[in-house]
Design a protein around this motif. Structure first.
Motif, PDB file in Angstrom:
ATOM      1  N   ASN A   1       0.759  -1.257  -0.172  1.00 12.13           N
ATOM      2  CA  ASN A   1      -0.082   0.101   0.067  1.00 12.13           C
ATOM      3  C   ASN A   1       0.941   1.045  -0.027  1.00 12.13           C
ATOM      4  O   ASN A   1       0.382   2.261  -0.224  1.00 12.13           O
ATOM      5  CB  ASN A   1      -0.866   0.187   1.278  1.00 12.13           C
ATOM      6  CG  ASN A   1      -2.300  -0.579   1.095  1.00 12.13           C
ATOM      7  OD1 ASN A   1      -2.597  -1.380  -0.222  1.00 12.13           O
ATOM      8  ND2 ASN A   1      -3.291  -0.946   1.844  1.00 12.13           N
ATOM      9  N   LYS A   2       2.340   0.972  -0.005  1.00 11.73           N
ATOM     10  CA  LYS A   2       3.050   2.360  -0.105  1.00 11.73           C
ATOM     11  C   LYS A   2       3.033   2.888  -1.398  1.00 11.73           C
ATOM     12  O   LYS A   2       3.070   2.178  -2.293  1.00 11.73           O
ATOM     13  CB  LYS A   2       4.676   1.827   0.334  1.00 11.73           C
ATOM     14  CG  LYS A   2       5.612   2.592   0.878  1.00 11.73           C
ATOM     15  CD  LYS A   2       6.646   2.179   0.980  1.00 11.73           C
ATOM     16  CE  LYS A   2       7.701   2.739   2.057  1.00 11.73           C
ATOM     17  NZ  LYS A   2       7.375   2.441   3.335  1.00 11.73           N
ATOM     18  N   SER A   3       2.811   4.381  -1.523  1.00 12.95           N
ATOM     19  CA  SER A   3       2.679   4.825  -2.856  1.00 12.95           C
ATOM     20  C   SER A   3       4.028   4.623  -3.518  1.00 12.95           C
ATOM     21  O   SER A   3       5.205   4.529  -3.065  1.00 12.95           O
ATOM     22  CB  SER A   3       2.423   6.311  -2.765  1.00 12.95           C
ATOM     23  OG  SER A   3       3.437   6.899  -2.248  1.00 12.95           O
ATOM     24  N   ALA A   4       3.962   4.640  -4.905  1.00 13.04           N
ATOM     25  CA  ALA A   4       5.002   4.713  -5.642  1.00 13.04           C
ATOM     26  C   ALA A   4       6.155   5.541  -5.664  1.00 13.04           C
ATOM     27  O   ALA A   4       7.380   5.583  -5.754  1.00 13.04           O
ATOM     28  CB  ALA A   4       4.618   4.742  -7.401  1.00 13.04           C
ATOM     29  N   ARG A   5       5.727   6.825  -4.845  1.00 15.68           N
ATOM     30  CA  ARG A   5       6.676   7.860  -4.387  1.00 15.68           C
ATOM     31  C   ARG A   5       8.019   7.288  -3.871  1.00 15.68           C
ATOM     32  O   ARG A   5       8.803   7.604  -3.589  1.00 15.68           O
ATOM     33  CB  ARG A   5       5.864   9.035  -3.794  1.00 15.68           C
ATOM     34  CG  ARG A   5       6.688   9.978  -3.109  1.00 15.68           C
ATOM     35  CD  ARG A   5       5.771  11.058  -2.401  1.00 15.68           C
ATOM     36  NE  ARG A   5       6.561  12.169  -1.889  1.00 15.68           N
ATOM     37  CZ  ARG A   5       5.734  13.058  -1.183  1.00 15.68           C
ATOM     38  NH1 ARG A   5       4.583  13.231  -1.187  1.00 15.68           N
ATOM     39  NH2 ARG A   5       6.759  14.081  -0.624  1.00 15.68           N
ATOM     40  N   PHE A   6       7.421   6.423  -2.999  1.00 13.40           N
ATOM     41  CA  PHE A   6       8.520   5.747  -2.002  1.00 13.40           C
ATOM     42  C   PHE A   6       8.838   4.308  -2.331  1.00 13.40           C
ATOM     43  O   PHE A   6       9.978   3.911  -2.295  1.00 13.40           O
ATOM     44  CB  PHE A   6       8.012   5.534  -0.670  1.00 13.40           C
ATOM     45  CG  PHE A   6       7.356   6.787  -0.166  1.00 13.40           C
ATOM     46  CD1 PHE A   6       8.243   8.116   0.098  1.00 13.40           C
ATOM     47  CD2 PHE A   6       5.906   7.002  -0.020  1.00 13.40           C
ATOM     48  CE1 PHE A   6       7.660   9.337   0.490  1.00 13.40           C
ATOM     49  CE2 PHE A   6       5.443   8.065   0.377  1.00 13.40           C
ATOM     50  CZ  PHE A   6       6.217   9.527   0.493  1.00 13.40           C
ATOM     51  N   THR A   7       7.812   3.402  -2.966  1.00 10.97           N
ATOM     52  CA  THR A   7       8.130   2.182  -3.305  1.00 10.97           C
ATOM     53  C   THR A   7       9.137   2.198  -4.474  1.00 10.97           C
ATOM     54  O   THR A   7      10.213   1.094  -4.358  1.00 10.97           O
ATOM     55  CB  THR A   7       7.056   1.529  -3.784  1.00 10.97           C
ATOM     56  OG1 THR A   7       6.051   1.674  -2.646  1.00 10.97           O
ATOM     57  CG2 THR A   7       7.201  -0.030  -4.124  1.00 10.97           C
ATOM     58  N   VAL A   8       9.148   2.955  -5.478  1.00  7.40           N
ATOM     59  CA  VAL A   8      10.139   3.164  -6.645  1.00  7.40           C
ATOM     60  C   VAL A   8      11.495   3.325  -6.386  1.00  7.40           C
ATOM     61  O   VAL A   8      12.430   2.293  -6.350  1.00  7.40           O
ATOM     62  CB  VAL A   8       9.536   3.940  -7.686  1.00  7.40           C
ATOM     63  CG1 VAL A   8      10.705   3.955  -8.910  1.00  7.40           C
ATOM     64  CG2 VAL A   8       8.514   3.456  -8.372  1.00  7.40           C
ATOM     65  N   PRO A   9      11.773   4.270  -5.393  1.00  5.25           N
ATOM     66  CA  PRO A   9      13.203   4.465  -5.096  1.00  5.25           C
ATOM     67  C   PRO A   9      13.874   3.286  -4.208  1.00  5.25           C
ATOM     68  O   PRO A   9      14.950   2.990  -4.153  1.00  5.25           O
ATOM     69  CB  PRO A   9      13.404   5.954  -4.318  1.00  5.25           C
ATOM     70  CG  PRO A   9      11.742   6.346  -3.797  1.00  5.25           C
ATOM     71  CD  PRO A   9      11.054   5.425  -5.198  1.00  5.25           C
ATOM     72  N   ILE A  10      12.884   3.024  -3.141  1.00  2.00           N
ATOM     73  CA  ILE A  10      13.426   2.073  -2.316  1.00  2.00           C
ATOM     74  C   ILE A  10      13.679   0.876  -2.884  1.00  2.00           C
ATOM     75  O   ILE A  10      14.716   0.009  -2.499  1.00  2.00           O
ATOM     76  CB  ILE A  10      12.050   1.541  -1.194  1.00  2.00           C
ATOM     77  CG1 ILE A  10      12.147   2.877  -0.337  1.00  2.00           C
ATOM     78  CG2 ILE A  10      12.437   0.449  -0.400  1.00  2.00           C
ATOM     79  CD1 ILE A  10      11.021   2.711   0.650  1.00  2.00           C
ATOM     80  N   THR A  11      13.022   0.082  -3.890  1.00  2.00           N
ATOM     81  CA  THR A  11      13.044  -1.132  -4.714  1.00  2.00           C
ATOM     82  C   THR A  11      14.275  -0.918  -5.506  1.00  2.00           C
ATOM     83  O   THR A  11      14.979  -1.977  -5.958  1.00  2.00           O
ATOM     84  CB  THR A  11      11.766  -1.580  -5.248  1.00  2.00           C
ATOM     85  OG1 THR A  11      11.508  -0.698  -6.283  1.00  2.00           O
ATOM     86  CG2 THR A  11      10.638  -2.011  -4.234  1.00  2.00           C
ATOM     87  N   GLN A  12      14.412   0.320  -6.082  1.00  2.06           N
ATOM     88  CA  GLN A  12      15.598   0.464  -6.869  1.00  2.06           C
ATOM     89  C   GLN A  12      17.010   0.748  -5.948  1.00  2.06           C
ATOM     90  O   GLN A  12      18.003   0.154  -6.580  1.00  2.06           O
ATOM     91  CB  GLN A  12      15.690   1.916  -7.527  1.00  2.06           C
ATOM     92  CG  GLN A  12      14.377   1.776  -8.756  1.00  2.06           C
ATOM     93  CD  GLN A  12      14.323   3.021  -9.261  1.00  2.06           C
ATOM     94  OE1 GLN A  12      14.725   4.066  -8.883  1.00  2.06           O
ATOM     95  NE2 GLN A  12      13.687   3.013 -10.623  1.00  2.06           N
ATOM     96  N   LEU A  13      17.042   0.938  -4.718  1.00  2.28           N
ATOM     97  CA  LEU A  13      18.091   1.177  -3.937  1.00  2.28           C
ATOM     98  C   LEU A  13      18.610  -0.079  -3.305  1.00  2.28           C
ATOM     99  O   LEU A  13      19.870  -0.251  -2.981  1.00  2.28           O
ATOM    100  CB  LEU A  13      17.732   2.419  -2.998  1.00  2.28           C
ATOM    101  CG  LEU A  13      17.794   3.798  -3.520  1.00  2.28           C
ATOM    102  CD1 LEU A  13      16.976   4.556  -2.476  1.00  2.28           C
ATOM    103  CD2 LEU A  13      19.227   4.229  -3.845  1.00  2.28           C
TER     104      LEU A  13
END
Length: 221
Positions: free
Chosen positions: A113-125
């Motif tokens: 449920n985490k928004s892409a604003r946070f999910t995208v950078p976290i999963t890229q890092l």
């Protein structure tokens, strides 16, 4: 044990990664910036899975109905963006679990449920997610969990019927969503658990006390 399973889908916070230290710190900074006493991480951890709503309820006793909630939520988001993975780490056993899933020929992905604003950078890092074949955020579909739409979208992206995907999560809404999507479900009792620790009430197919225990439920070569 599950049979005829081709993919494993996971919730993110409290299931694959422990993000409570960074979420709690983002909220606690808001307290100290206002001259309030810092709260220990143990206050924030149980509600980390509820994101801004959970963190602001701990830090200030706020609910989304409060007039100041929206502005404070954005302040929290900005604080959190500045420290997404400073203290966030993969739960012990998860890296090996994902490696075994991949070696066993199963697909895997994330539905959060985490928004892409946070999910995208976290999963890229975080290197853990390099092999994920789908990552669904809270705003990928018009509905978030406990609605089944995000899980159904993940199955669609994987090219699989929902019944051949297992969903693993540490909150009751994860199990509700999984069941509504027609997926077998596993409760991660090592996670944040929200306001209850009685995972048996969630009616998941199985409950695991540590990530590695999932391997005992998956039939793999």
């Amino acid at each position: 044990m599950f049979h005829n399973i081709d993919a494993v889908l996971f919730d993110l916070d409290g299931t694959l990664i422990d993000s409570a230290p960074d979420l709690g710190a983002a909220a606690d900074k808001m307290r100290t910036d206002r001259g309030l006493a810092s709260l220990p991480l143990s206050h924030y951890r149980p509600m980390a899975g509820a994101g801004a709503r959970g963190m602001l309820s701990v830090a200030f006793g706020l609910t989304p109905e409060d007039a100041s909630f929206s502005a404070l939520r954005e302040e929290f988001f900005v604080n959190y963006e500045r420290r997404l993975v400073e203290q966030t780490y993969v739960f012990e056993g998860v890296t090996d679990l994902i490696a075994r899933i991949c070696l066993g020929g199963l697909k895997w992905g994330v539905v959060t449920n985490k928004s892409a604003r946070f999910t995208v950078p976290i999963t890229q890092l975080m290197p853990l997610f390099n092999t994920a074949q789908t990552i669904i955020s809270g705003d990928t579909t018009p509905h978030a969990k406990p609605h089944p739409a995000p899980l159904l979208e993940a199955a669609r992206q994987l090219g699989l019927p929902p019944s051949r995907c297992v969903y693993v999560g540490d909150d009751e809404r994860d199990i509700v969503a999984g069941r509504a999507a027609g997926m077998p479900t596993v409760a991660a009792a090592y996670g944040y658990l929200g306001t209850t620790s009685n995972t048996s009430d969630w009616k998941a197919d199985f409950t695991i006390e540590q990530p590695a225990a999932l391997l005992n439920l998956l039939k793999m070569p």
